[in-house]
Enzyme design. Structure first.
Site, PDB file in Angstrom:
ATOM      1  N   ARG A 124      -9.430  22.110  32.663  1.00  0.00           N
ATOM      2  CA  ARG A 124     -10.742  21.676  33.148  1.00  0.00           C
ATOM      3  C   ARG A 124     -10.874  20.179  32.969  1.00  0.00           C
ATOM      4  O   ARG A 124     -10.654  19.651  31.887  1.00  0.00           O
ATOM      5  CB  ARG A 124     -11.870  22.399  32.399  1.00  0.00           C
ATOM      6  CG  ARG A 124     -11.882  23.897  32.639  1.00  0.00           C
ATOM      7  CD  ARG A 124     -13.019  24.567  31.888  1.00  0.00           C
ATOM      8  NE  ARG A 124     -12.935  26.011  32.002  1.00  0.00           N
ATOM      9  CZ  ARG A 124     -13.738  26.857  31.366  1.00  0.00           C
ATOM     10  NH1 ARG A 124     -14.678  26.384  30.566  1.00  0.00           N
ATOM     11  NH2 ARG A 124     -13.597  28.155  31.528  1.00  0.00           N
TER      12      ARG A 124
ATOM     13  N   SER B  45     -16.013  27.478  35.058  1.00  0.00           N
ATOM     14  CA  SER B  45     -16.891  28.457  34.424  1.00  0.00           C
ATOM     15  C   SER B  45     -18.341  27.990  34.353  1.00  0.00           C
ATOM     16  O   SER B  45     -19.006  27.842  35.367  1.00  0.00           O
ATOM     17  CB  SER B  45     -16.351  28.810  33.034  1.00  0.00           C
ATOM     18  OG  SER B  45     -17.093  29.851  32.453  1.00  0.00           O
ATOM     19  N   HIS B  46     -18.824  27.738  33.157  1.00  0.00           N
ATOM     20  CA  HIS B  46     -20.216  27.374  32.929  1.00  0.00           C
ATOM     21  C   HIS B  46     -20.450  25.875  32.985  1.00  0.00           C
ATOM     22  O   HIS B  46     -21.567  25.417  32.778  1.00  0.00           O
ATOM     23  CB  HIS B  46     -20.662  27.915  31.571  1.00  0.00           C
ATOM     24  CG  HIS B  46     -19.777  27.482  30.447  1.00  0.00           C
ATOM     25  ND1 HIS B  46     -18.496  27.972  30.300  1.00  0.00           N
ATOM     26  CD2 HIS B  46     -19.952  26.604  29.424  1.00  0.00           C
ATOM     27  CE1 HIS B  46     -17.929  27.416  29.240  1.00  0.00           C
ATOM     28  NE2 HIS B  46     -18.791  26.577  28.697  1.00  0.00           N
TER      29      HIS B  46
ATOM     30  N   ASP C 249     -22.920  33.193  34.694  1.00  0.00           N
ATOM     31  CA  ASP C 249     -22.408  31.830  34.798  1.00  0.00           C
ATOM     32  C   ASP C 249     -21.740  31.600  36.147  1.00  0.00           C
ATOM     33  O   ASP C 249     -21.777  32.462  37.033  1.00  0.00           O
ATOM     34  CB  ASP C 249     -21.465  31.518  33.639  1.00  0.00           C
ATOM     35  CG  ASP C 249     -20.153  32.292  33.724  1.00  0.00           C
ATOM     36  OD1 ASP C 249     -20.127  33.343  34.399  1.00  0.00           O
ATOM     37  OD2 ASP C 249     -19.159  31.854  33.123  1.00  0.00           O
TER      38      ASP C 249
ATOM     39  N   ASP D 278     -18.611  31.480  37.342  1.00  0.00           N
ATOM     40  CA  ASP D 278     -17.558  32.345  37.871  1.00  0.00           C
ATOM     41  C   ASP D 278     -17.789  33.821  37.596  1.00  0.00           C
ATOM     42  O   ASP D 278     -16.948  34.657  37.926  1.00  0.00           O
ATOM     43  CB  ASP D 278     -16.190  31.921  37.339  1.00  0.00           C
ATOM     44  CG  ASP D 278     -16.029  32.123  35.840  1.00  0.00           C
ATOM     45  OD1 ASP D 278     -17.016  31.926  35.107  1.00  0.00           O
ATOM     46  OD2 ASP D 278     -14.920  32.472  35.400  1.00  0.00           O
TER      47      ASP D 278
ATOM     48  N   ASP E 208     -18.217  35.660  34.705  1.00  0.00           N
ATOM     49  CA  ASP E 208     -17.708  36.441  33.584  1.00  0.00           C
ATOM     50  C   ASP E 208     -18.653  36.454  32.379  1.00  0.00           C
ATOM     51  O   ASP E 208     -18.462  37.249  31.457  1.00  0.00           O
ATOM     52  CB  ASP E 208     -16.311  35.974  33.163  1.00  0.00           C
ATOM     53  CG  ASP E 208     -16.239  34.501  32.761  1.00  0.00           C
ATOM     54  OD1 ASP E 208     -17.283  33.819  32.802  1.00  0.00           O
ATOM     55  OD2 ASP E 208     -15.136  34.048  32.407  1.00  0.00           O
ATOM     56  N   ARG E 209     -19.683  35.600  32.373  1.00  0.00           N
ATOM     57  CA  ARG E 209     -20.626  35.581  31.252  1.00  0.00           C
ATOM     58  C   ARG E 209     -21.978  36.137  31.694  1.00  0.00           C
ATOM     59  O   ARG E 209     -22.328  36.103  32.875  1.00  0.00           O
ATOM     60  CB  ARG E 209     -20.806  34.160  30.717  1.00  0.00           C
ATOM     61  CG  ARG E 209     -19.520  33.531  30.226  1.00  0.00           C
ATOM     62  CD  ARG E 209     -19.770  32.179  29.607  1.00  0.00           C
ATOM     63  NE  ARG E 209     -18.517  31.519  29.268  1.00  0.00           N
ATOM     64  CZ  ARG E 209     -18.358  30.711  28.244  1.00  0.00           C
ATOM     65  NH1 ARG E 209     -19.367  30.450  27.431  1.00  0.00           N
ATOM     66  NH2 ARG E 209     -17.200  30.143  28.008  1.00  0.00           N
TER      67      ARG E 209
ATOM     68  N   THR F 279     -11.067  32.976  19.542  1.00  0.00           N
ATOM     69  CA  THR F 279     -11.825  32.792  20.777  1.00  0.00           C
ATOM     70  C   THR F 279     -10.854  32.638  21.946  1.00  0.00           C
ATOM     71  O   THR F 279      -9.870  31.914  21.864  1.00  0.00           O
ATOM     72  CB  THR F 279     -12.719  31.553  20.668  1.00  0.00           C
ATOM     73  OG1 THR F 279     -13.691  31.776  19.652  1.00  0.00           O
ATOM     74  CG2 THR F 279     -13.423  31.269  21.976  1.00  0.00           C
TER      75      THR F 279
ATOM     76  N   GLU G 294     -17.635  38.326  23.070  1.00  0.00           N
ATOM     77  CA  GLU G 294     -17.653  37.011  22.454  1.00  0.00           C
ATOM     78  C   GLU G 294     -19.087  36.534  22.344  1.00  0.00           C
ATOM     79  O   GLU G 294     -19.924  36.844  23.206  1.00  0.00           O
ATOM     80  CB  GLU G 294     -16.866  36.004  23.292  1.00  0.00           C
ATOM     81  CG  GLU G 294     -15.383  36.256  23.332  1.00  0.00           C
ATOM     82  CD  GLU G 294     -14.640  35.192  24.142  1.00  0.00           C
ATOM     83  OE1 GLU G 294     -13.446  35.001  23.874  1.00  0.00           O
ATOM     84  OE2 GLU G 294     -15.260  34.573  25.026  1.00  0.00           O
TER      85      GLU G 294
ATOM     86  N   SER H 238     -20.175  33.777  23.010  1.00  0.00           N
ATOM     87  CA  SER H 238     -20.454  32.848  24.099  1.00  0.00           C
ATOM     88  C   SER H 238     -20.844  33.595  25.376  1.00  0.00           C
ATOM     89  O   SER H 238     -20.470  33.218  26.468  1.00  0.00           O
ATOM     90  CB  SER H 238     -19.259  31.932  24.351  1.00  0.00           C
ATOM     91  OG  SER H 238     -18.085  32.683  24.572  1.00  0.00           O
TER      92      SER H 238
ATOM     93  N   LYS I  69     -13.710  39.137  30.760  1.00  0.00           N
ATOM     94  CA  LYS I  69     -15.099  39.481  30.518  1.00  0.00           C
ATOM     95  C   LYS I  69     -15.798  39.596  31.861  1.00  0.00           C
ATOM     96  O   LYS I  69     -15.351  39.027  32.849  1.00  0.00           O
ATOM     97  CB  LYS I  69     -15.773  38.455  29.615  1.00  0.00           C
ATOM     98  CG  LYS I  69     -15.560  36.996  29.949  1.00  0.00           C
ATOM     99  CD  LYS I  69     -16.179  36.123  28.873  1.00  0.00           C
ATOM    100  CE  LYS I  69     -15.905  34.637  29.103  1.00  0.00           C
ATOM    101  NZ  LYS I  69     -14.568  34.226  28.636  1.00  0.00           N
TER     102      LYS I  69
END
Length: 562
Positions: free
Chosen positions: A25, A116-117, A289, A291, A293-294, A358, A377, A379, A390
């Site tokens: 990233r 991601s986020h 988020d 993508d 996954d959260r 993590t 997790e 997060s 996730k």
């Protein structure tokens, strides 16, 4: 069939292409440097030889620069002997859905284009993550090899004249130096919807949302934060489960996530959802988020479900989910910093419990070995062994399934859980984009000073004293393959059950992110509603004192508190 020839392009290596917790990233303008994205994509192909003559899945969260990189991956994959790529229409593909498609098609891996986020747009972040053939993030041995190759790369292979219209579903075939290369553009949502139908009882959730003569409809509000989950949430919650169209908001994936929107589902960045839920109109709220996954779960009047509580409630109510009833519960796991509520459920159910570093890749080996069914997790990540990532939409459906099964509100389910297991108070302080060298020095000095601390030593801050049970820098030996992950976070465990954890995050793109985790346990019901800020203040004061964080980072306040 169009013909194309492989070209070899001379390039210079970059020293900063070490993948973090979930891929590489960096700011968009870093990826836009000549050869930067191409080098990393070529390094993946070189490090993963099974891609040659194999198949891969490609897609991402719709952020700025994604479609450009999709075309680069197509050209480089063609030149490196890949037989077939499966690409999401318009490049769109949630991370969980990519994992599902990799597993369904038995692909050799996947290129996931997401940060991601992290914020998007021309001045935001971009990312490339490689997932292996099990559908999960590549293990450290693979990402380490990718990094080593990237440091010495001198050339990459590409078919620059291969361009694919990814705005339409269909197949495209090319002759590449006598070999056939195929790109199939697919609807990125359908396979995932089919999988969710196998896992959950859609009829019971549909009835929950519709209501009955004796029960009002469950009013839901789902905020996709203009990330990738919009098409998935619309298809599942509205088209399949009958929720009103107005139930899903910010559902169009945008390159900058709507500008002001930060695609991170927490109380700070998903404040619009918090405000809506605080009004008391809706019974259930969720946010995802960039993508997909959260997730964040909220109940009526803004009742917040911590990620630690969320995964433990799902574990305790596994019978509400047909997939778990059919397959059985093989084991539970959580990342080391995550609150230990799930541990108590595992003990009550006599289920094997794992504590891992993590990073979702650490759950994959346990799942592949048949020893793990549910994990989470702190997060805001929750998932099961249906895939190897996730899964935000899955977590939302799991909660709706539990509400249908229990015939209770979110708050009632959580309070009943506390009554049975006690409450695990949990909080995380994030100090984002701090000077990397200062953060590393802080961690080094902290570890050195704590190594001198002895068991039963009393450590004091302004507001309280704690007796140290132990301190360490968490190390994990994988029970499946024996690999060892060291220096995963400095832990201070106290005799009263409280703990503090210091960790440098691997998900940022600039500088360093220092994360401090605070946890304490309470089994007295009269304390369950105590103000969390007051409860955590002694631990916070102690953490800031022992780390001397302000000195090393220059920060007086955290960027985000979750």
């Amino acid at each position: 069939m169009a013909s194309s020839q492989v070209q070899i392009v001379q390039t210079r290596a970059f020293e900063d292409q070490k993948p973090g917790t979930s891929g590489l990233r960096k700011p968009v303008d870093t990826f836009q440097q000549k050869g930067y994205a191409e080098n990393f994509i070529q390094a993946i192909h070189t490090a993963v030889p099974e891609l040659s003559d194999g198949m891969a899945v490609v897609g991402g969260d719709g952020r700025y620069y994604m479609t450009d990189v999709v075309q680069k991956i197509i050209g480089i994959s063609a030149a490196n002997g890949v037989k077939k790529l499966i690409v999401g229409k318009d490049g769109i593909f949630s991370t969980p859905a990519i994992s599902a498609v990799v597993r369904k098609t038995k692909a050799n891996g996947a290129f996931i284009l997401t940060a991601s986020h992290n914020p998007g747009g021309p001045k935001g972040d971009f990312g490339i993550k490689f997932n292996s053939s099990n559908g999960g993030p590549a293990v450290e041995a693979v990402t380490g090899q990718i990094y080593q190759i990237s440091k010495h790369i001198t050339e990459y292979k590409i078919c620059p004249d291969i361009k694919v219209d990814i705005s339409k579903v269909g197949c495209h075939t090319f002759d590449v130096d006598g070999r056939q290369f195929e790109v199939e553009v697919i609807d990125p949502v359908s396979d995932y919807v089919d999988l969710m139908k196998e896992l959950f009882d859609f009829e019971s959730i549909r009835n929950l949302l519709a209501g009955s003569k004796t029960r009002s409809p469950l009013k839901i509000i789902i905020n996709c934060l203009n990330g990738v989950t919009g098409p998935y949430a619309k298809r599942i919650l509205c088209d399949e489960l009958g929720a009103p169209e107005s139930s899903v908001v910010n559902c169009i994936p945008l390159e900058d996530f709507g500008g002001k929107l930060h695609p991170d589902p927490n109380l700070t960045y998903a404040s619009d959802l918090v405000d809506v839920m605080n009004s008391g109109v809706h019974d259930f709220g969720a946010a995802f988020d960039g993508d997909g996954d959260r997730n964040m779960i909220l109940g009526k009047n803004g009742f917040f479900v911590t990620p630690s509580d969320s995964v433990s409630v799902i574990g305790d109510n596994y019978k509400a989910i047909p997939y778990f009833v059919k397959s059985g519960i093989k084991g539970f796991a959580r990342s080391m910093p995550t609150g230990r509520a799930l541990d108590r459920v595992a003990k009550a159910l006599n289920v094997e419990m794992f504590e891992v570093p993590t990073g979702w890749k650490f759950f994959g080996n346990l799942m592949d070995a048949g020893r793990l069914s549910l994990c989470g997790e702190e997060s805001f990540g929750t998932g099961s062994d249906h895939i190897r990532e996730k899964d935000g939409i899955w977590a939302c459906l799991a909660w709706l399934a539990i509400l249908a099964y229990r015939k209770a509100s979110v708050e009632d389910v959580i309070r009943d859980h506390w009554k049975r297991y006690g409450r695990t108070f949990f909080q995380r302080y994030d100090y984002e984009q701090v000077p990397a060298e200062g953060a590393k020095e802080m961690m080094s000095v902290l570890e050195s000073s704590l190594s001198l601390a002895t068991k039963s030593k009393e450590i004091s801050a302004a507001s309280a004293s704690f007796v140290l049970e132990y301190t360490d820098n968490f190390s994990y030996t994988d029970p499946i393959d024996g690999s060892v992950a060291k220096n995963q976070g400095i832990r201070l465990q106290f005799t009263n059950g409280s703990r503090i954890i210091f960790r440098l995050s691997g998900t940022g793109s600039v500088g360093a992110t220092v994360r401090i985790y605070f946890e304490c346990y309470e089994d007295q019901p009269e304390r369950f509603d105590d103000d969390i800020t007051s409860i955590m203040k002694p631990l916070v004061d102690l953490a800031l004192k022992v780390s001397d964080l302000q000195k090393y980072t220059g920060r007086n306040e955290p960027t985000v508190i979750t």
